[in-house]
Design a protein around this motif. Sequence first.
Motif, mmCIF file in Angstrom:
data_model
loop_
_atom_site.group_PDB
_atom_site.id
_atom_site.type_symbol
_atom_site.label_atom_id
_atom_site.label_comp_id
_atom_site.label_asym_id
_atom_site.label_seq_id
_atom_site.Cartn_x
_atom_site.Cartn_y
_atom_site.Cartn_z
ATOM 1 N N ALA A 184 0.858 -1.387 0.085
ATOM 2 C CA ALA A 184 -0.035 -0.122 0.013
ATOM 3 C C ALA A 184 0.811 1.399 0.047
ATOM 4 C CB ALA A 184 -0.796 0.154 1.253
ATOM 5 N N CYS A 235 2.666 2.536 2.404
ATOM 6 C CA CYS A 235 1.889 3.511 3.580
ATOM 7 C C CYS A 235 2.644 2.895 5.065
ATOM 8 C CB CYS A 235 0.456 2.882 3.802
ATOM 9 S SG CYS A 235 -0.554 3.815 4.851
ATOM 10 N N ILE A 283 -2.710 5.256 8.027
ATOM 11 C CA ILE A 283 -3.562 4.353 7.835
ATOM 12 C C ILE A 283 -5.030 5.157 8.352
ATOM 13 C CG2 ILE A 283 -4.620 2.052 8.183
ATOM 14 C CD1 ILE A 283 -1.867 0.970 8.586
ATOM 15 N N ARG A 284 -5.910 5.095 7.376
ATOM 16 C CA ARG A 284 -7.214 5.606 7.885
ATOM 17 C C ARG A 284 -7.949 4.409 8.368
ATOM 18 N NH1 ARG A 284 -12.615 6.408 6.059
ATOM 19 N NH2 ARG A 284 -12.344 5.613 4.319
ATOM 20 N N VAL A 292 -6.485 -5.042 3.107
ATOM 21 C CA VAL A 292 -6.814 -3.919 2.240
ATOM 22 C C VAL A 292 -6.525 -2.544 3.175
ATOM 23 C CG1 VAL A 292 -8.591 -2.272 0.882
ATOM 24 C CG2 VAL A 292 -8.210 -4.959 0.820
ATOM 25 N N GLN A 319 -6.432 1.460 3.510
ATOM 26 C CA GLN A 319 -7.053 2.828 3.070
ATOM 27 C C GLN A 319 -6.368 3.846 3.967
ATOM 28 O OE1 GLN A 319 -11.184 3.023 3.870
ATOM 29 N NE2 GLN A 319 -11.680 1.629 2.576
ATOM 30 N N LYS A 320 -5.377 4.834 2.967
ATOM 31 C CA LYS A 320 -4.604 5.899 3.650
ATOM 32 C C LYS A 320 -5.532 7.122 3.962
ATOM 33 C CE LYS A 320 -0.717 5.186 0.638
ATOM 34 N NZ LYS A 320 0.285 5.876 -0.227
ATOM 35 N N SER A 321 -5.134 7.833 4.902
ATOM 36 C CA SER A 321 -5.616 9.004 5.342
ATOM 37 C C SER A 321 -5.470 10.042 4.236
ATOM 38 C CB SER A 321 -5.212 9.582 6.736
ATOM 39 O OG SER A 321 -5.044 8.679 7.866
ATOM 40 N N GLN A 322 -6.196 11.008 4.230
ATOM 41 C CA GLN A 322 -6.610 11.888 3.215
ATOM 42 C C GLN A 322 -5.137 12.771 3.209
ATOM 43 O OE1 GLN A 322 -10.060 14.120 2.861
ATOM 44 N NE2 GLN A 322 -11.073 12.525 2.025
#
Length: 158
Positions: free
Chosen positions: A129, A131, A136-137, A148, A150-153
Amino acid sequence: MWDFDIDWMELVLRGALVYLALLCMLRISGKRAVGQFTPFDLLVIMLLSEAASNSMTGGDNSLPGGLLVCAVLMALNAAAGFLSARSRAVEAVLEGEAVLVCRDGRVFRDTLRRHRISHSDWEKALREADCQESDIRLAFLEADGSIVIQKSQGAQKE
């Protein structure tokens, strides 16, 4: 010991027929994704199939007996797929659900341990990822075993 119990041509024909029958059954049943296996997982699956073989055929080593068992297994697989596609509850039981393993940079180590996710598997998912844990969000362990992330904005892209 070196002589065939049955004619070698019959062995060739049996092998070809079983292969073709299974190929057709697999094509009819549809595509199904398989997660990545470690060599250990593959070995366990192979040994389980060998151990279950005799109990499924009840000592019947005939071609029709073997194909019947294969047809039953394929029918059960198709039925499971059919029911999973039509019922969320059945899908959750048969295929599992995603599990939250990290939120806002806070990794739930107990959850990773409970689901037997090794440190190296977690780090591999982070590398894939691109990351850091702090970026990490949300991170989920999917039902197929993949992670899976999802990165923080606000996460910086390099």
